[in-house]
Design a protein around this motif. Structure first.
Motif, PDB file in Angstrom:
ATOM      1  N   ASP A  88       0.833  -1.193   0.000  1.00  0.00           N
ATOM      2  CA  ASP A  88       0.000   0.000   0.000  1.00  0.00           C
ATOM      3  C   ASP A  88       0.873   1.250   0.000  1.00  0.00           C
ATOM      4  OD1 ASP A  88      -2.183  -1.699   0.178  1.00  0.00           O
ATOM      5  OD2 ASP A  88      -2.370  -1.489   2.350  1.00  0.00           O
ATOM      6  N   GLN A  89       0.324   2.332  -0.572  1.00  0.00           N
ATOM      7  CA  GLN A  89       1.075   3.583  -0.639  1.00  0.00           C
ATOM      8  C   GLN A  89       0.171   4.759  -0.304  1.00  0.00           C
ATOM      9  OE1 GLN A  89       2.448   3.868  -4.667  1.00  0.00           O
ATOM     10  NE2 GLN A  89       4.276   2.669  -4.271  1.00  0.00           N
ATOM     11  N   LEU A  90       0.723   5.708   0.426  1.00  0.00           N
ATOM     12  CA  LEU A  90       0.093   7.005   0.610  1.00  0.00           C
ATOM     13  C   LEU A  90       0.940   8.008  -0.152  1.00  0.00           C
ATOM     14  CD1 LEU A  90      -0.772   7.126   4.429  1.00  0.00           C
ATOM     15  CD2 LEU A  90      -2.207   6.382   2.529  1.00  0.00           C
ATOM     16  N   ILE A  91       0.312   8.744  -1.063  1.00  0.00           N
ATOM     17  CA  ILE A  91       1.009   9.793  -1.783  1.00  0.00           C
ATOM     18  C   ILE A  91       0.646  11.091  -1.075  1.00  0.00           C
ATOM     19  CG2 ILE A  91       1.224  11.028  -3.961  1.00  0.00           C
ATOM     20  CD1 ILE A  91       0.219   7.417  -3.957  1.00  0.00           C
ATOM     21  N   LEU A  92       1.636  11.685  -0.437  1.00  0.00           N
ATOM     22  CA  LEU A  92       1.402  12.871   0.363  1.00  0.00           C
ATOM     23  C   LEU A  92       1.429  14.126  -0.504  1.00  0.00           C
ATOM     24  CD1 LEU A  92       3.587  11.998   3.498  1.00  0.00           C
ATOM     25  CD2 LEU A  92       1.198  11.412   3.014  1.00  0.00           C
ATOM     26  N   LYS A  93       0.834  15.188   0.003  1.00  0.00           N
ATOM     27  CA  LYS A  93       0.765  16.451  -0.733  1.00  0.00           C
ATOM     28  C   LYS A  93       2.137  17.082  -0.937  1.00  0.00           C
ATOM     29  CE  LYS A  93      -3.988  17.500   0.379  1.00  0.00           C
ATOM     30  NZ  LYS A  93      -4.947  18.357   1.053  1.00  0.00           N
ATOM     31  N   ASN A  94       3.104  16.745  -0.068  1.00  0.00           N
ATOM     32  CA  ASN A  94       4.452  17.281  -0.220  1.00  0.00           C
ATOM     33  C   ASN A  94       5.304  16.466  -1.203  1.00  0.00           C
ATOM     34  OD1 ASN A  94       5.233  14.957   1.139  1.00  0.00           O
ATOM     35  ND2 ASN A  94       5.870  16.021   3.014  1.00  0.00           N
ATOM     36  N   GLY A  95       4.688  15.455  -1.867  1.00  0.00           N
ATOM     37  CA  GLY A  95       5.387  14.642  -2.854  1.00  0.00           C
ATOM     38  C   GLY A  95       5.982  13.361  -2.300  1.00  0.00           C
ATOM     39  N   GLU A  96       6.040  13.221  -0.996  1.00  0.00           N
ATOM     40  CA  GLU A  96       6.579  12.024  -0.360  1.00  0.00           C
ATOM     41  C   GLU A  96       5.620  10.850  -0.560  1.00  0.00           C
ATOM     42  OE1 GLU A  96       7.639  10.534   4.172  1.00  0.00           O
ATOM     43  OE2 GLU A  96       7.354  12.670   3.787  1.00  0.00           O
ATOM     44  N   ILE A  97       6.176   9.641  -0.679  1.00  0.00           N
ATOM     45  CA  ILE A  97       5.379   8.418  -0.782  1.00  0.00           C
ATOM     46  C   ILE A  97       5.697   7.544   0.424  1.00  0.00           C
ATOM     47  CG2 ILE A  97       4.938   6.317  -2.107  1.00  0.00           C
ATOM     48  CD1 ILE A  97       5.656   7.916  -4.629  1.00  0.00           C
ATOM     49  N   VAL A  98       4.658   7.192   1.176  1.00  0.00           N
ATOM     50  CA  VAL A  98       4.811   6.347   2.353  1.00  0.00           C
ATOM     51  C   VAL A  98       4.281   4.966   1.992  1.00  0.00           C
ATOM     52  CG1 VAL A  98       4.196   6.021   4.768  1.00  0.00           C
ATOM     53  CG2 VAL A  98       4.470   8.342   3.858  1.00  0.00           C
ATOM     54  N   THR A  99       5.104   3.933   2.198  1.00  0.00           N
ATOM     55  CA  THR A  99       4.677   2.573   1.891  1.00  0.00           C
ATOM     56  C   THR A  99       4.467   1.794   3.179  1.00  0.00           C
ATOM     57  OG1 THR A  99       6.953   1.785   1.736  1.00  0.00           O
ATOM     58  CG2 THR A  99       5.914   2.530  -0.306  1.00  0.00           C
ATOM     59  N   GLY A 100       3.632   0.778   3.088  1.00  0.00           N
ATOM     60  CA  GLY A 100       3.325  -0.065   4.235  1.00  0.00           C
ATOM     61  C   GLY A 100       1.978  -0.720   4.032  1.00  0.00           C
ATOM     62  N   VAL A 101       1.318  -1.039   5.113  1.00  0.00           N
ATOM     63  CA  VAL A 101      -0.010  -1.643   5.054  1.00  0.00           C
ATOM     64  C   VAL A 101      -0.988  -0.675   5.716  1.00  0.00           C
ATOM     65  CG1 VAL A 101      -1.479  -3.539   5.832  1.00  0.00           C
ATOM     66  CG2 VAL A 101       0.834  -3.993   5.073  1.00  0.00           C
ATOM     67  N   VAL A 102      -2.003  -0.248   4.961  1.00  0.00           N
ATOM     68  CA  VAL A 102      -3.043   0.590   5.545  1.00  0.00           C
ATOM     69  C   VAL A 102      -3.832  -0.289   6.506  1.00  0.00           C
ATOM     70  CG1 VAL A 102      -5.151   1.877   5.076  1.00  0.00           C
ATOM     71  CG2 VAL A 102      -3.151   2.188   3.606  1.00  0.00           C
ATOM     72  N   THR A 103      -3.836   0.105   7.766  1.00  0.00           N
ATOM     73  CA  THR A 103      -4.491  -0.707   8.795  1.00  0.00           C
ATOM     74  C   THR A 103      -5.886  -0.213   9.134  1.00  0.00           C
ATOM     75  OG1 THR A 103      -3.430   0.596  10.534  1.00  0.00           O
ATOM     76  CG2 THR A 103      -2.313  -1.426   9.833  1.00  0.00           C
ATOM     77  N   ALA A 104      -6.187   1.050   8.841  1.00  0.00           N
ATOM     78  CA  ALA A 104      -7.524   1.577   9.136  1.00  0.00           C
ATOM     79  C   ALA A 104      -7.761   2.869   8.374  1.00  0.00           C
ATOM     80  CB  ALA A 104      -7.685   1.824  10.637  1.00  0.00           C
ATOM     81  N   ILE A 105      -9.013   3.049   7.979  1.00  0.00           N
ATOM     82  CA  ILE A 105      -9.476   4.312   7.414  1.00  0.00           C
ATOM     83  C   ILE A 105     -10.677   4.707   8.262  1.00  0.00           C
ATOM     84  CG2 ILE A 105     -10.519   5.452   5.427  1.00  0.00           C
ATOM     85  CD1 ILE A 105      -9.190   3.304   3.661  1.00  0.00           C
ATOM     86  N   ASN A 106     -10.687   5.927   8.739  1.00  0.00           N
ATOM     87  CA  ASN A 106     -11.854   6.432   9.454  1.00  0.00           C
ATOM     88  C   ASN A 106     -12.097   7.859   9.000  1.00  0.00           C
ATOM     89  OD1 ASN A 106     -14.030   6.576  11.136  1.00  0.00           O
ATOM     90  ND2 ASN A 106     -12.830   7.064  12.957  1.00  0.00           N
ATOM     91  N   LYS A 107     -13.044   7.984   8.082  1.00  0.00           N
ATOM     92  CA  LYS A 107     -13.388   9.255   7.450  1.00  0.00           C
ATOM     93  C   LYS A 107     -12.157   9.833   6.776  1.00  0.00           C
ATOM     94  CE  LYS A 107     -17.326  10.292  10.350  1.00  0.00           C
ATOM     95  NZ  LYS A 107     -17.983  11.308  11.144  1.00  0.00           N
ATOM     96  N   GLU A 108     -11.652  10.987   7.263  1.00  0.00           N
ATOM     97  CA  GLU A 108     -10.510  11.607   6.593  1.00  0.00           C
ATOM     98  C   GLU A 108      -9.166  11.165   7.171  1.00  0.00           C
ATOM     99  OE1 GLU A 108     -11.602  14.366   9.930  1.00  0.00           O
ATOM    100  OE2 GLU A 108     -12.773  13.436   8.354  1.00  0.00           O
ATOM    101  N   VAL A 109      -9.182  10.258   8.133  1.00  0.00           N
ATOM    102  CA  VAL A 109      -7.952   9.772   8.769  1.00  0.00           C
ATOM    103  C   VAL A 109      -7.595   8.394   8.221  1.00  0.00           C
ATOM    104  CG1 VAL A 109      -6.869   9.119  10.955  1.00  0.00           C
ATOM    105  CG2 VAL A 109      -8.427  11.061  10.876  1.00  0.00           C
ATOM    106  N   VAL A 110      -6.315   8.207   7.902  1.00  0.00           N
ATOM    107  CA  VAL A 110      -5.837   6.903   7.447  1.00  0.00           C
ATOM    108  C   VAL A 110      -4.619   6.529   8.288  1.00  0.00           C
ATOM    109  CG1 VAL A 110      -4.452   7.920   5.584  1.00  0.00           C
ATOM    110  CG2 VAL A 110      -5.120   5.549   5.427  1.00  0.00           C
ATOM    111  N   ARG A 111      -4.576   5.265   8.686  1.00  0.00           N
ATOM    112  CA  ARG A 111      -3.433   4.767   9.462  1.00  0.00           C
ATOM    113  C   ARG A 111      -2.688   3.753   8.601  1.00  0.00           C
ATOM    114  NH1 ARG A 111      -6.215   6.811  13.375  1.00  0.00           N
ATOM    115  NH2 ARG A 111      -6.364   6.481  15.531  1.00  0.00           N
ATOM    116  N   ILE A 112      -1.379   3.873   8.595  1.00  0.00           N
ATOM    117  CA  ILE A 112      -0.560   2.966   7.812  1.00  0.00           C
ATOM    118  C   ILE A 112       0.563   2.444   8.686  1.00  0.00           C
ATOM    119  CG2 ILE A 112       0.832   4.858   6.850  1.00  0.00           C
ATOM    120  CD1 ILE A 112       0.956   3.148   4.219  1.00  0.00           C
ATOM    121  N   ASP A 113       0.763   1.137   8.654  1.00  0.00           N
ATOM    122  CA  ASP A 113       1.885   0.503   9.332  1.00  0.00           C
ATOM    123  C   ASP A 113       3.052   0.651   8.371  1.00  0.00           C
ATOM    124  OD1 ASP A 113       3.585  -0.918  10.893  1.00  0.00           O
ATOM    125  OD2 ASP A 113       2.306  -2.680  11.085  1.00  0.00           O
ATOM    126  N   SER A 114       3.854   1.648   8.619  1.00  0.00           N
ATOM    127  CA  SER A 114       4.843   2.107   7.659  1.00  0.00           C
ATOM    128  C   SER A 114       6.198   1.442   7.826  1.00  0.00           C
ATOM    129  CB  SER A 114       4.997   3.625   7.798  1.00  0.00           C
ATOM    130  OG  SER A 114       6.072   4.087   7.051  1.00  0.00           O
TER     131      SER A 114
END
Length: 188
Positions: free
Chosen positions: A21-47
């Protein structure tokens, strides 16, 4: 000897599955890991990068790429009925699109009955949106007496009479959302 060969391949497989899984951040950074939870606008990733679970919000995240049933799904922020702004992923694309998100529902005491508790946790929520529509259609609500799933959804698809009839007759249910989308997309 056979076990020595299995262990490295198992570690490689687990590590590959862990970092997909990947989170593409607004600052251009890419965080990889496993998304463990989504709650509305919050996402948690085991990075992998941070070595722990990190929390990001809509202020940080541009979009997310999350694997669901071995399928890469792109999630972006959208506004849906009742929940507001959520991280929403498109599961199926066509004349009608199928979307999903998750929300956390807290557990607790059910005050309608003594000594009764309801289960909480992550719940998957589903929405559809036809071409040229601005708003998402909420598929999650199933009224007790009125506004049942088959009534609401059959009305939503009244422009495809064969599909509407199958939903009204309960041939298609909540478990058949992708099949409903495919049938609508092939409707003349």
């Amino acid at each position: 000897m056979r076990y020595l060969l299995i262990i490295p391949s198992l570690i490689f497989t687990l590590n590959f599955a862990y970092s997909q899984d990947q989170l593409i951040l607004k600052n251009g950074e890419i965080v990889t890991g496993v998304v463990t939870a989504i709650n509305k606008e919050v996402v948690r990733i085991d990075s992998d990068d941070a070595g722990r679970v990190k929390r990001y919000t809509d202020r940080d995240v541009e979009k997310a790429i999350i694997f669901i049933d071995d399928k890469e799904v792109e999630f972006t922020y959208e506004t849906v009925p009742f929940l507001g702004k959520v991280l929403l992923g498109k599961l199926y694309d066509g004349k009608v699109d199928l979307y999903t998100t998750q929300t956390y529902v807290p557990g607790g005491e059910d005050h309608t009955k003594p000594n009764n508790y309801r289960m909480g946790g992550q719940w998957s929520m589903y929405y559809m949106k036809k071409d040229k529509e601005d708003d998402f259609f909420d598929l999650n609500y199933d009224g007790v007496l009125f506004n049942k799933f088959h009534n609401r959804v059959s009305k939503y698809f009244n422009d495809c009479p064969s599909l509407s009839k199958k939903i009204k007759n309960k041939e298609f249910k909540m478990e058949n959302l992708e099949e409903i989308a495919k049938t609508y997309n092939s409707c003349e």
